[in-house]
Design an enzyme around this catalytic site. Structure first.
Site, PDB file in Angstrom:
ATOM      1  N   LEU A  30       1.224  -1.540  -0.205  1.00 41.25           N
ATOM      2  CA  LEU A  30       0.244   0.312  -0.109  1.00 41.25           C
ATOM      3  C   LEU A  30       0.666   1.432   0.073  1.00 41.25           C
ATOM      4  O   LEU A  30       0.918   2.819  -0.938  1.00 41.25           O
ATOM      5  CB  LEU A  30      -0.651  -0.444   1.184  1.00 41.25           C
ATOM      6  CG  LEU A  30      -2.604  -1.178   1.521  1.00 41.25           C
ATOM      7  CD1 LEU A  30      -2.687  -1.256   2.122  1.00 41.25           C
ATOM      8  CD2 LEU A  30      -2.769  -0.414   0.039  1.00 41.25           C
ATOM      9  N   LEU A  73      -1.233   4.053   7.674  1.00 44.65           N
ATOM     10  CA  LEU A  73      -0.482   2.468   7.007  1.00 44.65           C
ATOM     11  C   LEU A  73      -0.955   1.392   5.918  1.00 44.65           C
ATOM     12  O   LEU A  73      -0.311   1.213   5.232  1.00 44.65           O
ATOM     13  CB  LEU A  73       0.261   2.426   7.537  1.00 44.65           C
ATOM     14  CG  LEU A  73       1.944   2.913   8.538  1.00 44.65           C
ATOM     15  CD1 LEU A  73       2.715   1.656   9.382  1.00 44.65           C
ATOM     16  CD2 LEU A  73       2.886   3.253   7.574  1.00 44.65           C
ATOM     17  N   GLU A  74      -2.046   1.690   6.617  1.00 45.41           N
ATOM     18  CA  GLU A  74      -3.525   1.016   6.364  1.00 45.41           C
ATOM     19  C   GLU A  74      -3.644   1.154   4.867  1.00 45.41           C
ATOM     20  O   GLU A  74      -4.227   0.878   3.503  1.00 45.41           O
ATOM     21  CB  GLU A  74      -4.735   0.315   7.051  1.00 45.41           C
ATOM     22  CG  GLU A  74      -3.610  -0.438   8.360  1.00 45.41           C
ATOM     23  CD  GLU A  74      -3.257  -1.601   8.098  1.00 45.41           C
ATOM     24  OE1 GLU A  74      -3.458  -2.120   6.739  1.00 45.41           O
ATOM     25  OE2 GLU A  74      -2.521  -2.148   8.487  1.00 45.41           O
ATOM     26  N   SER A  75      -4.103   2.854   5.050  1.00 45.27           N
ATOM     27  CA  SER A  75      -4.601   2.638   2.941  1.00 45.27           C
ATOM     28  C   SER A  75      -4.175   4.415   3.035  1.00 45.27           C
ATOM     29  O   SER A  75      -4.883   4.887   1.813  1.00 45.27           O
ATOM     30  CB  SER A  75      -5.811   3.211   2.901  1.00 45.27           C
ATOM     31  OG  SER A  75      -6.556   3.686   4.241  1.00 45.27           O
ATOM     32  N   TYR A  91       6.050  -3.076  11.208  1.00 46.10           N
ATOM     33  CA  TYR A  91       4.823  -2.302  10.762  1.00 46.10           C
ATOM     34  C   TYR A  91       4.614  -2.059  12.956  1.00 46.10           C
ATOM     35  O   TYR A  91       4.358  -0.398  12.115  1.00 46.10           O
ATOM     36  CB  TYR A  91       4.058  -3.629  10.658  1.00 46.10           C
ATOM     37  CG  TYR A  91       2.340  -2.556  10.635  1.00 46.10           C
ATOM     38  CD1 TYR A  91       2.071  -2.313   9.374  1.00 46.10           C
ATOM     39  CD2 TYR A  91       1.615  -2.562  11.988  1.00 46.10           C
ATOM     40  CE1 TYR A  91       0.586  -2.064   9.482  1.00 46.10           C
ATOM     41  CE2 TYR A  91       0.164  -2.392  11.686  1.00 46.10           C
ATOM     42  CZ  TYR A  91      -0.557  -1.721  10.571  1.00 46.10           C
ATOM     43  OH  TYR A  91      -1.237  -1.302  10.603  1.00 46.10           O
TER      44      TYR A  91
END
Ligand code: CA
Length: 416
Positions: free
Chosen positions: A18, A143-145, A330
């Protein structure tokens, strides 16, 4: 890297994908290859349909209505791309410093500050309700999207059905498929709107369906939990709800950069070694700016880049972020990005940037050679988990090297 990551897919490659396009499929397929692929997909789609017939019986027993199954499962085709990604994911590895460069880039910090400013009121209300700092929620979103920019457009039901049928982790994906059908049955969304990344993670903060069922909330009060559309309110509150559910402590740090005293015993650098902060302080561990260690309960010392990289003291909130994704890189990225969003400093220490990440073949080779040399890695799976790190440390000690447990190319080359 481990298999089970409750919210996002199990691979820190997913988050990395991502953040940067490291996980791209091959763009060119020869003519013959293309035809063969099409034929295989047709056969696999027939197999998927047969598998779905059996699955429907099990889903019905779990309370899913025929109407929901008809809407969601009819006409599904086998998604070869999803299977290819599932089989290739362990190939994609980055060093922690390459990962952090992307995950906590200036652009991501600036975009995060803008997102915080834009959504400050709702993020503050979420923080007040769930006791999770807005910067942590924003960092996970980032971080996710990339703050909602890349939420994924793969149909979730099709991905999960393909992966459940494919069989590599059939039970896990069948459970997620069932959870996805329960979401549809609840009326929160519809099958066409239920989209996400290739392995079933959905929406702004990439929830797996089972985590959604357990933790997603309707924060804006419209009667539906909605993590898929442009408005991030429910997704951000759901993330805070998730972290709160796993014991987030408001006001405590996730961890911080530290310095170790000369002659520090590297056997102490492991997430498995937990001590009261006073003990670390007495051993000479200090904040990287020289200050005393703040006390947020028992803590561990982590050296994610080996002895030549940055050192961190990690607290119980670190383990809460691990419930999103267990990769150290992460968790440190989330914590560090949140600190940067608060105006904190960048990581001060250098990383051993001359080292490169081992390929999957090299990691397997490393484990095979370590075990053969009498340093048991307790399995050869390509994952640099605690047993492999312990074996690397033992080999380093026996060879007169600094026993930091870092699986470098140098170690591989020194092994017989
Ligand atoms: Ca809502």
């Amino acid at each position: 890297m481990q298999f089970f990551h409750p919210v996002i897919a199990w691979c820190f490659g997913t988050a990395a994908a991502l953040a940067a396009p490291v996980d791209q499929p091959a763009r060119f397929i020869g003519k013959t290859g293309a035809v063969m692929v099409q034929e295989t997909v047709a056969a696999d789609t027939q197999g998927l349909q047969r598998w779905l017939a059996g699955f429907r019986t099990r889903a019905a027993a779990a309370g899913i209505s025929d109407a929901v199954m008809d809407q969601a499962l009819r006409g599904l085709s086998y998604d070869a791309d999803v299977v290819r990604r599932d089989r290739n994911q362990s190939e994609f590895t980055k060093t922690i410093w390459d990962y952090l460069d992307t995950a906590t880039s200036d652009a991501r910090v600036e975009n995060g500050k803008a997102a915080l400013a834009k959504h400050r009121r709702v993020l503050q209300a979420i923080e007040d309700r769930y006791g999770v700092e807005k910067e942590i929620v924003a960092a996970i979103w980032g971080l996710e999207s990339a703050y909602g920019t890349f939420r994924g457009s793969v149909p979730t039901i099709q991905s999960l059905a393909t992966l459940a049928y494919d069989g590599r982790r059939a039970a896990f994906f069948e459970g997620e498929l069932l959870a996805a059908l329960k979401i549809l049955q609840s009326g929160d969304t519809t099958a066409p709107r239920m989209q996400g990344s290739w392995a079933g993670a959905m929406g702004h903060t990439q929830f797996m369906p089972s985590s959604y069922l357990a933790y997603a909330v309707d924060f804006d009060g419209d009667g539906k939990r909605n993590i898929w559309e442009d408005d991030p309110t429910d997704a951000l509150a759901s993330t805070a709800s998730y972290l709160a559910g796993f014991g987030w402590t408001k006001g405590a740090l996730w961890g911080m950069e530290i310095t170790l005293p000369q002659g520090f015993d590297y056997d102490q650098t492991s997430e498995r070694v937990k001590k009261p902060v006073a003990d670390w302080q007495a051993m000479g561990v200090r904040r990287v700016d020289g200050g005393d260690l703040p006390d947020h309960g028992t803590a561990s010392v982590l050296l994610p880049g080996g002895a030549r990289g940055a050192a961190f003291l990690i607290y119980s909130n670190f383990q809460v972020i691990e419930r999103y994704n267990t990769a150290d890189a992460y968790v440190i990225a989330v914590g560090h990005l949140a600190d940067l969003l608060k105006g904190g400093p960048r990581i001060a220490s250098d990383w051993p940037r001359d080292l490169r990440a081992l390929t999957l073949d090299e990691r397997l080779d490393l484990q095979t050679r370590l075990t053969r040399a009498g340093f048991d890695t307790k399995g050869v799976d390509g994952k640099m988990g605690p047993n492999t790190i312990a074996a690397v440390k033992a080999f380093q000690r026996a060879s007169g090297l600094v026993p930091d447990g870092y699986p470098s190319l140098e170690i591989l080359q020194k092994l017989p």
